[in-house]
Write a protein that holds these residues in place. Structure first.
Motif, PDB file in Angstrom:
ATOM      1  N   UNK A  66     -16.969   5.982 -16.871  1.00 55.72           N
ATOM      2  CA  UNK A  66     -17.581   4.747 -16.487  1.00 55.72           C
ATOM      3  C   UNK A  66     -17.905   4.157 -16.432  1.00 55.72           C
TER       4      UNK A  66
ATOM      5  N   UNK B 221     -20.880   1.067 -16.123  1.00 54.74           N
ATOM      6  CA  UNK B 221     -22.106   0.699 -14.641  1.00 54.74           C
ATOM      7  C   UNK B 221     -23.072  -0.349 -15.634  1.00 54.74           C
TER       8      UNK B 221
ATOM      9  N   UNK C 258     -25.497  -1.670 -14.607  1.00 54.64           N
ATOM     10  CA  UNK C 258     -26.980  -1.401 -14.746  1.00 54.64           C
ATOM     11  C   UNK C 258     -27.788  -0.411 -15.478  1.00 54.64           C
TER      12      UNK C 258
ATOM     13  N   UNK D  66     -31.515  -0.300 -17.294  1.00 56.51           N
ATOM     14  CA  UNK D  66     -32.396   0.435 -17.197  1.00 56.51           C
ATOM     15  C   UNK D  66     -32.864   0.834 -18.604  1.00 56.51           C
TER      16      UNK D  66
ATOM     17  N   UNK E  12     -36.994   0.291 -19.615  1.00 59.03           N
ATOM     18  CA  UNK E  12     -37.620   1.283 -20.339  1.00 59.03           C
ATOM     19  C   UNK E  12     -38.008   0.476 -21.806  1.00 59.03           C
TER      20      UNK E  12
ATOM     21  N   UNK F 252     -22.972  12.010 -15.620  1.00 57.70           N
ATOM     22  CA  UNK F 252     -23.059  12.139 -14.101  1.00 57.70           C
ATOM     23  C   UNK F 252     -22.293  14.037 -13.980  1.00 57.70           C
TER      24      UNK F 252
ATOM     25  N   UNK G  30     -36.383   4.923 -12.856  1.00 53.42           N
ATOM     26  CA  UNK G  30     -35.560   4.210 -12.524  1.00 53.42           C
ATOM     27  C   UNK G  30     -35.057   4.374 -11.469  1.00 53.42           C
TER      28      UNK G  30
ATOM     29  N   UNK H  65     -32.715   2.998  -9.671  1.00 51.17           N
ATOM     30  CA  UNK H  65     -30.935   2.418  -9.720  1.00 51.17           C
ATOM     31  C   UNK H  65     -30.293   3.647 -10.380  1.00 51.17           C
ATOM     32  N   UNK H  66     -31.025   4.152 -10.955  1.00 49.90           N
ATOM     33  CA  UNK H  66     -30.271   5.451 -11.804  1.00 49.90           C
ATOM     34  C   UNK H  66     -28.905   6.481 -10.864  1.00 49.90           C
TER      35      UNK H  66
ATOM     36  N   UNK I  86     -28.833   5.659  -7.296  1.00 54.68           N
ATOM     37  CA  UNK I  86     -27.714   3.965  -6.974  1.00 54.68           C
ATOM     38  C   UNK I  86     -26.772   4.387  -8.011  1.00 54.68           C
ATOM     39  N   UNK I  87     -26.557   4.115  -9.235  1.00 54.43           N
ATOM     40  CA  UNK I  87     -25.408   4.333  -9.940  1.00 54.43           C
ATOM     41  C   UNK I  87     -25.241   5.590  -9.093  1.00 54.43           C
ATOM     42  N   UNK I  88     -25.513   6.830  -9.401  1.00 50.98           N
ATOM     43  CA  UNK I  88     -25.047   7.836  -9.517  1.00 50.98           C
ATOM     44  C   UNK I  88     -24.229   7.857  -7.837  1.00 50.98           C
TER      45      UNK I  88
END
Lengths: 161, 161
Positions: free
Chosen positions: A118, A120, A122, A126, A130, A145, B120, B122-123, B125-127
């Motif tokens: 996948x 993404x 974002x 990140x 970071x 994941x 973070x 957003x991780x 959210x991605x998940x």
DNA sequence: CTCGGTGCAAAGCTTTTGCATCCGC
DNA sequence: GCGGATGCAAAAGCTTTGCACCGAG
């Protein structure tokens, strides 16, 4: 040049061959036939593979290279960014060709070990944030994941856990 | 109860002990002293550790458990979510206690092997998004960022690559 | 011709397994 | 006392290493 069903892969191989050659020349390494054969084999395959399956599939095509050479060459290909190396939660390195493919991350089914990809954007954000916060020069990342795919997506479910 | 310098860790241990007990009872597993000793040792330590360092540090405290038991117990602790298991790019499983600690991901220095933690949101959210898109029930994730820390953050730089 | 690369097999390391013994329940 | 858990050592599996030979430059 050999005739193949997958001409797309062949085109990719011609491109990556040039990149690999430039890399070998820059590092003053030898351009051996084994190294190119391994690269070609990788770019003729799709999906993820481990060292042994690559070794076996080359042996089955009567092109024998030793495992040591496979390991050595994979290290070089990872270094010049033509191949990515992954660990999907097991003590077994998995690889995939990377040139000309979009950056992506992985979704691993804990039931059937299937690996989906996948994207993404974002993740990149990140990584940038970071890296700045911690004063790190980030070279690459790995986002996996882990979960269960639902039955309809997971037909080969009752396999080795 | 033994006297320790780190009472914080002791308090945590009392809490996780209850959780572990409930888990063992629910799964009808035996509450052996070895299992609790391993859990206590883990919660008395900070940071990441591998199986062998845990095994050795217990041996040094004259509490001997076999490696097989350490492996077995770590699997249980991972299953009941009191310990997280990681792979930081090497063929060596790393663990860390997880109860009462904020969810976080890792930043690994390729020079000195130091591991930093970051959060973070957003991780998550991605998940969630990817799980929905691919019809996956995601159980956990692993996000590792690899790079070089700048000199000032990386004092122990000239170590084994 | 030189020296880096390859092939082969042995060694190294982490993790798993088999089996006798032990002990929680 | 029964059957799961432990301890020990052997085995398994992936990866690395050592060394003799080969071949790219």
């Amino acid at each position: 040049m050999l005739l193949k069903t997958d001409t797309m892969a062949d085109n990719k191989y011609e491109e990556v061959k040039k990149i690999f050659t430039a890399f070998l020349e820059k590092k003053e390494l030898r351009k051996t036939p084994e190294r190119y054969a391994i690269l070609e084999e990788i770019y003729s395959k799709n999906g993820h593979f481990d060292v042994d399956s690559l070794y076996v599939s080359m042996k089955n095509k009567n092109y024998h290279v030793s495992r040591a050479t496979v390991y050595n060459t994979l290290d070089l290909l990872v270094e010049c960014d033509l191949v990515n190396k992954h660990q999907f939660g097991k003590n077994l390195a998995m690889y995939e060709k990377s040139y000309g493919f979009r950056q992506h991350d992985h979704l691993i089914c804990l039931e059937c070990n299937k690996v989906l990809e996948f994207c993404d954007p974002r993740v990149q954000n990140i990584q940038n944030l970071v890296g700045e916060m911690y004063q790190f020069q980030i070279v690459h990342h790995s986002l996996n994941l882990y979960g269960q795919c639902l039955k309809e997506n997971c037909p080969d479910r009752p396999k080795k856990s």
